[in-house]
Enzyme design. Structure first.
Site, PDB file in Angstrom:
ATOM      1  N   ASP A   1      -4.486  -4.353   2.535  1.00  0.00           N
ATOM      2  CA  ASP A   1      -3.922  -2.954   2.537  1.00  0.00           C
ATOM      3  C   ASP A   1      -2.614  -3.030   1.462  1.00  0.00           C
ATOM      4  OD1 ASP A   1      -3.378  -0.552   3.353  1.00  0.00           O
ATOM      5  OD2 ASP A   1      -3.016  -0.684   5.372  1.00  0.00           O
TER       6      ASP A   1
ATOM      7  N   ASP B   1       4.088  -2.932   3.406  1.00  0.00           N
ATOM      8  CA  ASP B   1       3.326  -2.463   4.710  1.00  0.00           C
ATOM      9  C   ASP B   1       3.131  -3.729   5.334  1.00  0.00           C
ATOM     10  OD1 ASP B   1       3.066  -0.661   6.702  1.00  0.00           O
ATOM     11  OD2 ASP B   1       1.122  -0.245   5.771  1.00  0.00           O
TER      12      ASP B   1
HETATM   13  N1  ADP Z   1     -11.802  -6.492   2.604  1.00  0.00           N
HETATM   14  C1  ADP Z   1     -11.929  -6.214   3.989  1.00  0.00           C
HETATM   15  N2  ADP Z   1     -12.815  -6.944   4.565  1.00  0.00           N
HETATM   16  C2  ADP Z   1     -12.900  -6.976   5.911  1.00  0.00           C
HETATM   17  N3  ADP Z   1     -12.205  -5.848   6.654  1.00  0.00           N
HETATM   18  C3  ADP Z   1     -11.416  -5.003   6.020  1.00  0.00           C
HETATM   19  C4  ADP Z   1     -11.472  -5.222   4.534  1.00  0.00           C
HETATM   20  N4  ADP Z   1     -10.427  -4.290   4.300  1.00  0.00           N
HETATM   21  C5  ADP Z   1      -9.998  -3.646   5.230  1.00  0.00           C
HETATM   22  N5  ADP Z   1     -10.838  -4.300   6.324  1.00  0.00           N
HETATM   23  C6  ADP Z   1     -10.558  -3.436   8.138  1.00  0.00           C
HETATM   24  O1  ADP Z   1     -10.499  -2.364   8.005  1.00  0.00           O
HETATM   25  C7  ADP Z   1      -8.988  -1.980   8.489  1.00  0.00           C
HETATM   26  C8  ADP Z   1      -8.380  -0.982   7.660  1.00  0.00           C
HETATM   27  O2  ADP Z   1      -8.068  -1.404   6.213  1.00  0.00           O
HETATM   28  P1  ADP Z   1      -6.619  -1.116   5.632  1.00  0.00           P
HETATM   29  O3  ADP Z   1      -6.810  -1.390   4.258  1.00  0.00           O
HETATM   30  O4  ADP Z   1      -5.629  -1.932   6.437  1.00  0.00           O
HETATM   31  O5  ADP Z   1      -6.738   0.184   5.634  1.00  0.00           O
HETATM   32  P2  ADP Z   1      -5.527   1.485   6.486  1.00  0.00           P
HETATM   33  O6  ADP Z   1      -4.645   2.008   5.420  1.00  0.00           O
HETATM   34  O7  ADP Z   1      -6.505   2.382   7.020  1.00  0.00           O
HETATM   35  O8  ADP Z   1      -4.919   0.782   7.227  1.00  0.00           O
HETATM   36  C9  ADP Z   1      -8.314  -3.213   8.543  1.00  0.00           C
HETATM   37  O9  ADP Z   1      -7.494  -3.451   9.346  1.00  0.00           O
HETATM   38  C10 ADP Z   1      -9.556  -4.353   8.484  1.00  0.00           C
HETATM   39  O10 ADP Z   1      -9.925  -4.235  10.050  1.00  0.00           O
HETATM   40 MG    MG Z   2      -3.937  -1.051   7.339  1.00  0.00          MG
END
Ligand code: ADP
Ligand code: MG
Length: 312
Positions: A259, A243
């Site tokens: 992600d 992804d």
């Molecule tokens: N370890 C992290 N530290 C800081 N921000 C994070 C972290 N993990 C995720 N985020 C924030 O949260 C958002 C969504 O996380 P993500 O894992 O991409 O989940 P989703 O499945 O909702 O896309 C990311 O785009 C980022 O902005």
């Molecule tokens: Mg994401």
């Protein structure tokens, strides 16, 4: 992101609380009046500083030896239908294991999960990803679980699939982190709640590449790192992100892949297709940033990796 309203809630002692014994727990919320609120905010600003922004915290009463989870129910109503009783129990469990101290506002609210900034016991922050157990799109999770030899004979109930998904993201992070790929270090997993290293600077979350302002030379440097990271993921971790996009790479001085719940083992029947899709999406983004050769680089890498898997 800071919570706009620094509202705290406090539990009233419950009937029979004294008899509840050591380490008994409870989840309580209660909205207090404005005068009291003002005094509490003042107290917290002076004594506890940033705690005033927490939306979930634990309070341990030495006298009754009772821990209570303090929840701002109003704010959850506004932000967050994700917090049902079960999720609060899961978070409380992680607090008791010392994996998180308090929970602040959401950094992100997505279709499948919400991500929160949390405070660590020893200071500093973590990111906590809570997968929705009522998500409507969880069916597509199976496409990335079935065919991945690391996850066989899983519990195929709705909850079982979501817990497996969270465990898969944790395992993928662990594999990638241990091989030296720049991803958040996984810190804890419990059911559908994943705690990981917080990627950010001075308390602010790192931006996604999509929202980053950078010079052409910086984009060039980042593209090289992204290509190397995809190669390393494939060759050393035996994984395909699956992804990859400008939304799933944060910038913290260098690109950080995030992600990775859907990331599959290279033995997955769709691994090559997913690799092609990943490199297609991300090279299109970098081409728009002025890296004209990004498309060709991606093609070369796809060929190289595809032939390396055939040679095995
Ligand atoms: N370890 C992290 N530290 C800081 N921000 C994070 C972290 N993990 C995720 N985020 C924030 O949260 C958002 C969504 O996380 P993500 O894992 O991409 O989940 P989703 O499945 O909702 O896309 C990311 O785009 C980022 O902005
Ligand atoms: Mg994401």
């Amino acid at each position: 992101m800071r919570c706009p309203v620094p509202l705290h809630t406090y539990p009233e002692p419950e009937h029979g609380q004294e008899e509840s014994g050591p380490q008994a727990s409870g989840i309580t919320s209660h909205v207090i009046d404005v005068g009291k609120l003002f005094l509490i905010i003042a107290f917290y600003l002076i004594v506890a500083g940033k705690d005033v922004y927490d939306i979930i915290s634990e309070r341990y009463d030495k006298r009754t030896k009772r821990s209570t989870l303090i929840v701002d129910a109003e704010r959850f109503k506004t932000y967050d239908e994700v917090f049902d009783r079960q999720n609060l129990d899961n978070i409380f469990h992680l607090m008791k294991r010392g994996k998180i101290r308090t929970v602040e506002c959401p950094i992100s609210t997505g279709k499948e999960a919400n991500v929160y900034k949390t405070n660590k016991v020893g200071g500093g922050f973590s990111a906590m990803k809570v997968f929705r157990t009522s998500t409507a799109t969880f069916g597509s999770f199976l496409e990335y679980i079935d065919g991945d030899r690391r996850f066989q004979n899983i519990d195929r109930s709705r909850r079982g699939i979501i817990y497996t998904w969270a465990r898969k993201e944790h395992l993928n992070l662990r594999t990638m982190f241990e091989k030296g790929v720049r991803v958040p270090e996984p810190e804890a997993i419990f059911r559908n709640v994943l705690v990981m290293e917080y990627i950010g600077y001075e308390g602010k979350p790192a931006p996604q590449l999509k929202f980053l302002d950078a010079e052409k030379e910086e984009w060039e440097e980042m593209w090289e790192i992204v290509v190397e990271t995809v190669r390393k993921l494939f060759v050393e971790c035996e994984l395909v992100h699956a992804d990859l996009s400008e939304y799933n790479i944060l910038y913290d001085g260098a690109p950080v892949f995030i992600d990775v719940g859907q990331s599959v083992h290279i033995g997955h029947p769709n691994a090559k297709e997913l690799l092609r899709r990943d490199l297609g999406v991300i090279s299109t983004f970098f081409r728009k940033k002025g890296i004209e050769g990004a498309g060709d680089d991606a093609e070369i890498l796809i060929k190289e990796l595809a032939s390396s898997v055939e040679d095995r």
